[in-house]
Motif scaffolding. Structure first.
Motif, PDB file in Angstrom:
ATOM      1  N   ASP A   1      -4.814  -9.914   6.114  1.00 32.40           N
ATOM      2  CA  ASP A   1      -4.092 -10.665   5.065  1.00 32.40           C
ATOM      3  C   ASP A   1      -4.780 -11.996   4.789  1.00 32.40           C
ATOM      4  N   ALA A   2      -5.173 -12.681   5.857  1.00 30.63           N
ATOM      5  CA  ALA A   2      -5.849 -13.978   5.705  1.00 30.63           C
ATOM      6  C   ALA A   2      -7.142 -13.787   4.922  1.00 30.63           C
ATOM      7  N   PHE A   3      -7.830 -12.672   5.208  1.00 29.59           N
ATOM      8  CA  PHE A   3      -9.073 -12.378   4.490  1.00 29.59           C
ATOM      9  C   PHE A   3      -8.811 -12.184   3.001  1.00 29.59           C
ATOM     10  N   VAL A   4      -7.830 -11.355   2.665  1.00 29.57           N
ATOM     11  CA  VAL A   4      -7.619 -11.027   1.245  1.00 29.57           C
ATOM     12  C   VAL A   4      -7.069 -12.230   0.467  1.00 29.57           C
ATOM     13  N   LYS A   5      -6.281 -13.052   1.150  1.00 33.38           N
ATOM     14  CA  LYS A   5      -5.705 -14.227   0.461  1.00 33.38           C
ATOM     15  C   LYS A   5      -6.606 -15.452   0.576  1.00 33.38           C
ATOM     16  N   GLY A   6      -7.678 -15.357   1.389  1.00 31.29           N
ATOM     17  CA  GLY A   6      -8.510 -16.540   1.616  1.00 31.29           C
ATOM     18  C   GLY A   6      -7.705 -17.649   2.273  1.00 31.29           C
ATOM     19  N   ASP A   7      -6.813 -17.275   3.200  1.00 35.36           N
ATOM     20  CA  ASP A   7      -5.869 -18.224   3.793  1.00 35.36           C
ATOM     21  C   ASP A   7      -6.390 -18.700   5.160  1.00 35.36           C
ATOM     22  N   VAL A   8      -7.014 -19.879   5.145  1.00 31.52           N
ATOM     23  CA  VAL A   8      -7.615 -20.431   6.367  1.00 31.52           C
ATOM     24  C   VAL A   8      -6.555 -20.762   7.414  1.00 31.52           C
ATOM     25  N   HIS A   9      -5.412 -21.272   6.954  1.00 28.84           N
ATOM     26  CA  HIS A   9      -4.334 -21.630   7.879  1.00 28.84           C
ATOM     27  C   HIS A   9      -3.856 -20.381   8.640  1.00 28.84           C
ATOM     28  N   ALA A  10      -3.649 -19.289   7.907  1.00 28.87           N
ATOM     29  CA  ALA A  10      -3.215 -18.034   8.541  1.00 28.87           C
ATOM     30  C   ALA A  10      -4.286 -17.523   9.508  1.00 28.87           C
TER      31      ALA A  10
ATOM     32  N   ALA B   1       1.271  -3.782  22.026  1.00 24.61           N
ATOM     33  CA  ALA B   1       0.750  -3.061  20.856  1.00 24.61           C
ATOM     34  C   ALA B   1       1.211  -3.727  19.564  1.00 24.61           C
ATOM     35  N   THR B   2       2.466  -4.154  19.534  1.00 34.78           N
ATOM     36  CA  THR B   2       2.995  -4.813  18.325  1.00 34.78           C
ATOM     37  C   THR B   2       2.245  -6.122  18.067  1.00 34.78           C
ATOM     38  N   GLN B   3       2.039  -6.904  19.127  1.00 33.77           N
ATOM     39  CA  GLN B   3       1.324  -8.186  18.953  1.00 33.77           C
ATOM     40  C   GLN B   3      -0.100  -7.961  18.446  1.00 33.77           C
ATOM     41  N   VAL B   4      -0.765  -6.940  18.995  1.00 34.38           N
ATOM     42  CA  VAL B   4      -2.144  -6.660  18.577  1.00 34.38           C
ATOM     43  C   VAL B   4      -2.157  -6.209  17.110  1.00 34.38           C
ATOM     44  N   ARG B   5      -1.241  -5.295  16.770  1.00 36.27           N
ATOM     45  CA  ARG B   5      -1.191  -4.820  15.373  1.00 36.27           C
ATOM     46  C   ARG B   5      -0.915  -5.980  14.423  1.00 36.27           C
ATOM     47  N   GLN B   6      -0.035  -6.892  14.835  1.00 40.69           N
ATOM     48  CA  GLN B   6       0.253  -8.062  13.983  1.00 40.69           C
ATOM     49  C   GLN B   6      -0.999  -8.915  13.780  1.00 40.69           C
ATOM     50  N   MET B   7      -1.760  -9.114  14.858  1.00 40.91           N
ATOM     51  CA  MET B   7      -2.997  -9.910  14.729  1.00 40.91           C
ATOM     52  C   MET B   7      -3.950  -9.271  13.720  1.00 40.91           C
ATOM     53  N   VAL B   8      -4.076  -7.938  13.797  1.00 44.61           N
ATOM     54  CA  VAL B   8      -4.984  -7.224  12.895  1.00 44.61           C
ATOM     55  C   VAL B   8      -4.503  -7.375  11.448  1.00 44.61           C
ATOM     56  N   THR B   9      -3.199  -7.136  11.240  1.00 43.18           N
ATOM     57  CA  THR B   9      -2.634  -7.242   9.889  1.00 43.18           C
ATOM     58  C   THR B   9      -2.780  -8.661   9.354  1.00 43.18           C
ATOM     59  N   GLU B  10      -2.495  -9.648  10.189  1.00 42.41           N
ATOM     60  CA  GLU B  10      -2.568 -11.045   9.747  1.00 42.41           C
ATOM     61  C   GLU B  10      -4.010 -11.473   9.453  1.00 42.41           C
TER      62      GLU B  10
END
Lengths: 223, 223
Positions: B135-144, B123-132
């Motif tokens: 975050d990548a979307f809002v920051k426009g961070d392709v690497h993330a 569950a923690t790994q899945v939640r991290q993927m969703v959050t990341e």
């Protein structure tokens, strides 16, 4: 310019229909291989999936170009956005067909379940929903799209019935647990195919009425 | 006019992030209620899902209006189309959280499975993927966003491991078949949440590079 836009939009609709044809073929191939106990038939599913994935990328590119170069409005804009979404649904339907072929191959390598499961009937109903949703899209037939929505409950019921039957069989025939699990997964994949057909039908209703029937809100697009 | 467009686009991004927050909350509520064996916690999931569904309809309307009134081009157009898709993914993540709450409620009403399943870790790994992915979307961070894609295989592996463990337990403890089935369904729902996070990450890569990384074709958008 208008004529060019209409031509491009027709071209895009043709592409979606061709992709839909591959999806129908993938569902047909995976379910028929399973029903006729012919594992060779699963191989075709992967060939269809490659075509589906190729179309997925191509159609997204076409939608982007059409929006960028033609800036459509109102119903035309809703149609292009609906195509973007239908494209995603069709691609995931390809994945579901592949999932059926994996579980199906596994299932056919083992002793079948003892409880009767009317897979031919469920598969036929799901394929009909997919065909009817695509027909409703190409004809712009809101009435037909609404009829697709009404059929989704029957598939949910099939899925729930099979789940209960398989649970009971696992208790009485623990040696068939693997086969029962495959059957549960296969009917869940079929149910997800029906969900995607429902999504397509909802998009058709939105394009041609401007009404968003999802979640029972019934909002208007305002464009 | 340009300033107005940028303001509207920022407003749309904010709406997606707010919706993403409800999705994160729904996943957190459903998995924590399950892990802490607190069935009361599942109730919150339905409240979050209502907010998610409301946002789903609202964001689609905003995207339509923005496309109709502003006719964005190139990266801006890709961003609006990505928002249309991310909106669909987030809505389905709400559905998956609700599914976890249904299976979770059923699971908590019965004797738990005996084999250790590290649900908190999955569950923690899945939640991290969703959050990341958000975050990548809002920051426009392709690497993330690319890092999110790399994490999907680990979740697929967890799902496969749990499936095999539960199959074995059903053989040795037929009285726990119902609980084992719930556990299989729950880990499948978690895996689908990770798939949706992957879809979002792919959309982020497409918006900011113009490259379609799906299906390994690596095509350019050409717009």
């Amino acid at each position: 310019m208008i004529r060019k836009f209409e031509t491009e939009l027709e071209d895009l609709k043709d592409k979606i229909l061709k992709m839909g044809g591959f999806v129908e073929a993938a569902i047909e191939a995976s379910t028929q291989a399973l029903i006729q106990r012919n594992p060779e038939g699963f191989k075709n599913v992967h060939a269809y999936e490659r075509e589906i994935n190729r179309a997925h990328v191509e159609i997204d590119e076409c939608c982007l170009k059409l929006l960028a170069l033609q800036a459509p409005l109102a119903a035309d804009l809703r149609l292009v956005l609906a195509i973007v979404k239908i494209n995603s649904d069709l691609e995931r339907m390809g994945d579901q067909s592949v999932n059926i072929s994996y579980s199906g191959e596994h299932y056919l390598s083992k002793v079948p379940v003892k409880t009767e499961v009317n897979l031919p009937q469920i598969a036929t109903q799901v394929r009909q929903m997919v065909t009817e949703a695509l027909d409703a899209f190409v004809k712009g037939d809101v009435h037909a799209a609404k009829q697709v929505l009404e059929k989704d409950d029957a598939i949910d019921q099939h899925k729930a019935d099979v789940f209960e039957k398989m649970k009971a069989e696992m208790q009485t025939h623990p040696e068939l647990i693997g086969s029962c699990l495959d059957m549960i997964l296969i009917t869940r994949n079929l149910e997800r195919l029906a969900d995607h057909a429902t999504n397509i039908a909802e998009d058709v209703i939105f394009v041609y009425t401007g009404r968003d029937v999802r979640h029972g809100f019934g909002g208007d697009s305002g464009t």
